[in-house]
Design a protein around this motif. Structure first.
Motif, mmCIF file in Angstrom:
data_model
loop_
_atom_site.group_PDB
_atom_site.id
_atom_site.type_symbol
_atom_site.label_atom_id
_atom_site.label_comp_id
_atom_site.label_asym_id
_atom_site.label_seq_id
_atom_site.Cartn_x
_atom_site.Cartn_y
_atom_site.Cartn_z
ATOM 1 N N LEU A 111 0.879 -1.170 0.000
ATOM 2 C CA LEU A 111 0.000 0.000 0.000
ATOM 3 C C LEU A 111 0.909 1.209 0.000
ATOM 4 C CD1 LEU A 111 -2.682 1.468 0.127
ATOM 5 C CD2 LEU A 111 -2.616 1.262 2.627
ATOM 6 N N ASP A 112 0.980 1.865 -1.140
ATOM 7 C CA ASP A 112 1.845 3.036 -1.294
ATOM 8 C C ASP A 112 1.052 4.288 -0.944
ATOM 9 O OD1 ASP A 112 4.222 4.446 -2.137
ATOM 10 O OD2 ASP A 112 3.087 5.044 -3.906
ATOM 11 N N ARG A 113 1.577 5.081 0.009
ATOM 12 C CA ARG A 113 0.874 6.267 0.483
ATOM 13 C C ARG A 113 1.825 7.457 0.481
ATOM 14 N NH1 ARG A 113 -3.140 5.692 5.320
ATOM 15 N NH2 ARG A 113 -4.291 7.019 3.850
ATOM 16 N N PRO A 114 1.656 8.395 -0.428
ATOM 17 C CA PRO A 114 2.552 9.551 -0.461
ATOM 18 C C PRO A 114 2.379 10.505 0.713
ATOM 19 C CG PRO A 114 0.823 9.765 -2.121
ATOM 20 C CD PRO A 114 0.714 8.378 -1.569
ATOM 21 N N HIS A 115 1.240 10.433 1.413
ATOM 22 C CA HIS A 115 0.978 11.386 2.480
ATOM 23 C C HIS A 115 0.811 10.721 3.853
ATOM 24 C CE1 HIS A 115 0.510 14.319 -0.709
ATOM 25 N NE2 HIS A 115 -0.414 13.554 -1.267
ATOM 26 N N ASP A 116 1.107 9.432 3.930
ATOM 27 C CA ASP A 116 1.031 8.736 5.216
ATOM 28 C C ASP A 116 1.978 7.537 5.151
ATOM 29 O OD1 ASP A 116 -1.012 9.048 7.696
ATOM 30 O OD2 ASP A 116 -0.433 6.946 7.488
ATOM 31 N N THR A 117 1.947 6.686 6.159
ATOM 32 C CA THR A 117 2.878 5.568 6.244
ATOM 33 C C THR A 117 2.583 4.527 5.166
ATOM 34 O OG1 THR A 117 3.066 5.877 8.629
ATOM 35 C CG2 THR A 117 3.786 3.760 7.741
ATOM 36 N N THR A 118 3.578 4.231 4.342
ATOM 37 C CA THR A 118 3.454 3.166 3.353
ATOM 38 C C THR A 118 3.605 1.818 4.062
ATOM 39 O OG1 THR A 118 4.209 4.469 1.471
ATOM 40 C CG2 THR A 118 4.621 2.104 1.370
ATOM 41 N N ALA A 119 2.840 0.815 3.593
ATOM 42 C CA ALA A 119 2.886 -0.527 4.188
ATOM 43 C C ALA A 119 3.365 -1.518 3.125
ATOM 44 C CB ALA A 119 1.509 -0.912 4.704
ATOM 45 N N PRO A 120 4.686 -1.799 3.073
ATOM 46 C CA PRO A 120 5.230 -2.623 2.000
ATOM 47 C C PRO A 120 5.388 -4.105 2.340
ATOM 48 C CG PRO A 120 7.026 -1.549 3.145
ATOM 49 C CD PRO A 120 5.745 -1.137 3.859
ATOM 50 N N ASP A 121 5.304 -4.471 3.632
ATOM 51 C CA ASP A 121 5.713 -5.812 4.043
ATOM 52 C C ASP A 121 4.528 -6.768 4.147
ATOM 53 O OD1 ASP A 121 8.373 -4.997 4.192
ATOM 54 O OD2 ASP A 121 8.113 -4.266 6.246
ATOM 55 N N ASN A 122 3.903 -7.037 3.017
ATOM 56 C CA ASN A 122 2.808 -8.007 2.929
ATOM 57 C C ASN A 122 3.219 -9.059 1.914
ATOM 58 O OD1 ASN A 122 0.649 -6.221 4.406
ATOM 59 N ND2 ASN A 122 1.489 -4.911 2.799
ATOM 60 N N SER A 123 3.409 -10.290 2.345
ATOM 61 C CA SER A 123 3.961 -11.270 1.416
ATOM 62 C C SER A 123 3.582 -12.693 1.803
ATOM 63 C CB SER A 123 5.486 -11.143 1.354
ATOM 64 O OG SER A 123 6.057 -11.412 2.617
ATOM 65 N N GLY A 124 3.717 -13.589 0.836
ATOM 66 C CA GLY A 124 3.469 -15.006 1.060
ATOM 67 C C GLY A 124 3.739 -15.782 -0.203
ATOM 68 N N SER A 213 2.244 -13.051 5.607
ATOM 69 C CA SER A 213 2.351 -12.069 6.684
ATOM 70 C C SER A 213 1.875 -10.706 6.204
ATOM 71 C CB SER A 213 3.790 -11.970 7.192
ATOM 72 O OG SER A 213 4.670 -11.596 6.144
ATOM 73 N N ALA A 214 1.178 -10.008 7.099
ATOM 74 C CA ALA A 214 0.699 -8.656 6.811
ATOM 75 C C ALA A 214 1.579 -7.646 7.530
ATOM 76 C CB ALA A 214 -0.750 -8.497 7.251
ATOM 77 N N ASP A 215 1.733 -6.477 6.936
ATOM 78 C CA ASP A 215 2.588 -5.430 7.491
ATOM 79 C C ASP A 215 2.078 -4.976 8.863
ATOM 80 O OD1 ASP A 215 3.888 -2.792 7.911
ATOM 81 O OD2 ASP A 215 4.595 -3.090 5.862
ATOM 82 N N SER A 216 2.989 -4.834 9.807
ATOM 83 C CA SER A 216 2.608 -4.419 11.156
ATOM 84 C C SER A 216 2.117 -2.978 11.221
ATOM 85 C CB SER A 216 3.799 -4.594 12.110
ATOM 86 O OG SER A 216 4.894 -3.802 11.692
ATOM 87 N N ALA A 217 2.306 -2.218 10.142
ATOM 88 C CA ALA A 217 1.797 -0.851 10.120
ATOM 89 C C ALA A 217 0.274 -0.813 10.014
ATOM 90 C CB ALA A 217 2.414 -0.072 8.953
ATOM 91 N N PHE A 218 -0.325 -1.928 9.556
ATOM 92 C CA PHE A 218 -1.782 -2.002 9.424
ATOM 93 C C PHE A 218 -2.432 -2.307 10.768
ATOM 94 C CE2 PHE A 218 -1.151 -3.335 4.798
ATOM 95 C CZ PHE A 218 -1.691 -2.181 4.279
ATOM 96 N N ASP A 219 -3.757 -2.197 10.788
ATOM 97 C CA ASP A 219 -4.569 -2.698 11.884
ATOM 98 C C ASP A 219 -4.174 -4.155 12.170
ATOM 99 O OD1 ASP A 219 -7.002 -4.293 12.855
ATOM 100 O OD2 ASP A 219 -7.791 -2.268 13.050
ATOM 101 N N SER A 220 -4.188 -4.552 13.430
ATOM 102 C CA SER A 220 -3.710 -5.889 13.822
ATOM 103 C C SER A 220 -4.582 -7.020 13.291
ATOM 104 C CB SER A 220 -3.631 -5.990 15.348
ATOM 105 O OG SER A 220 -4.912 -5.796 15.936
ATOM 106 N N GLU A 221 -5.788 -6.724 12.813
ATOM 107 C CA GLU A 221 -6.652 -7.762 12.259
ATOM 108 C C GLU A 221 -6.427 -7.977 10.762
ATOM 109 O OE1 GLU A 221 -10.763 -7.398 13.290
ATOM 110 O OE2 GLU A 221 -10.347 -7.139 15.431
ATOM 111 N N SER A 222 -5.425 -7.333 10.209
ATOM 112 C CA SER A 222 -5.078 -7.536 8.800
ATOM 113 C C SER A 222 -4.496 -8.931 8.599
ATOM 114 C CB SER A 222 -4.058 -6.483 8.353
ATOM 115 O OG SER A 222 -4.557 -5.178 8.532
ATOM 116 N N TYR A 223 -4.594 -9.437 7.375
ATOM 117 C CA TYR A 223 -4.003 -10.746 7.084
ATOM 118 C C TYR A 223 -3.613 -10.835 5.614
ATOM 119 C CZ TYR A 223 -8.835 -11.875 5.584
ATOM 120 O OH TYR A 223 -10.084 -11.871 4.991
#
Length: 238
Positions: A111-124, A213-223
């Motif tokens: 999730l690329d966000r130019p105006h807030d925290t980007t969340a790049p670490d989602n993988s499997g 794994s979902a990026d820890s920058a997201f809500d903890s219920e992300s998957y």
């Protein structure tokens, strides 16, 4: 009195409709930590897969979806292919399709966000494909065992099976191991129709799944989940 009761009933019905309806908001209003990113990869053939992402605020079961705005975008990579996800007819739901993928193909989503925290670490990685065998036709739900088989087997991934049709109540089975065989005891599939059960065509949907794994920058219920899906159908007797 009856008019009052009718008004109360109508009011309660209206609240239920409102409560169940989908709501939407813009990503401009939500910090990354408030976004529940529900990421699934679905492979319905041996070589193709779809990345499906739902963005919600308020947790994974919320009915408030987030539409990307203000330059925010979702980018998916499958092995050496990269695509920007596009919105579907539903706000807050994004998809991209890939070909040339297979067992252990690596998927990632940013999730690329130019105006807030980007969340790049989602993988499997994608679990291996399988072939689902068609069960025997015309076995009795009451008197016969039902065997479901698939191959290859022996993975460490979870397997789930859903049975549905006009003459049964839906049933889901999840064996403990990917053994290649699932046997349903007599009477496991419960007939509708009371004392007059009928024969009908049943659908069988099978799914082999694993978690990424979902990026820890997201809500903890992300998957981040990855699935191989296969379907077949067969005729079932009472």
């Amino acid at each position: 009195m009856s008019d009052n009761r009718a008004l109360v009933a109508f009011g309660l019905l209206s609240l239920l409709v409102v409560g169940c309806s989908k709501e939407t908001t813009s990503s401009s209003n939500i910090k990354t930590g408030g976004i529940a990113a529900l990421i699934d990869v679905y492979a319905d053939t041996d070589t193709t897969a779809k990345v499906h992402v739902e963005l919600r605020v308020g947790g994974s079961s919320s009915n408030t979806y987030i539409g990307l705005d203000n330059g925010d975008q979702l980018i998916a990579t499958a092995d050496d292919q990269t695509k920007t996800l596009t919105t579907t007819d539903d706000v807050g739901v994004y998809e991209a399709s890939f070909s040339g993928v297979g067992a252990e193909s690596a998927f990632s989503v940013v999730l690329d966000r130019p105006h807030d925290t980007t969340a790049p670490d989602n993988s499997g990685t994608l679990p291996p494909p399988f072939t689902l065998d068609k069960p025997r036709d015309d076995l009795s739900r009451k008197n016969d065992e039902l065997e479901v088989t698939w191959s290859p087997s022996g993975s460490d991934d979870g397997m789930d099976f859903k049975f549905d049709g006009d003459c049964i109540f839906p049933a889901t089975k999840s064996p403990l191991h990917d053994s290649g065989s699932l046997t349903l005891a007599k009477g496991t599939l419960e007939s509708t129709g009371g004392d007059m059960p009928k024969a009908c065509k049943l659908s069988l949907d099978a799914q082999r799944s694993r978690s990424g794994s979902a990026d820890s920058a997201f809500d903890s219920e992300s998957y981040f989940r990855l699935h191989q899906r296969r379907s077949t159908s067969f005729v079932s007797a009472p």
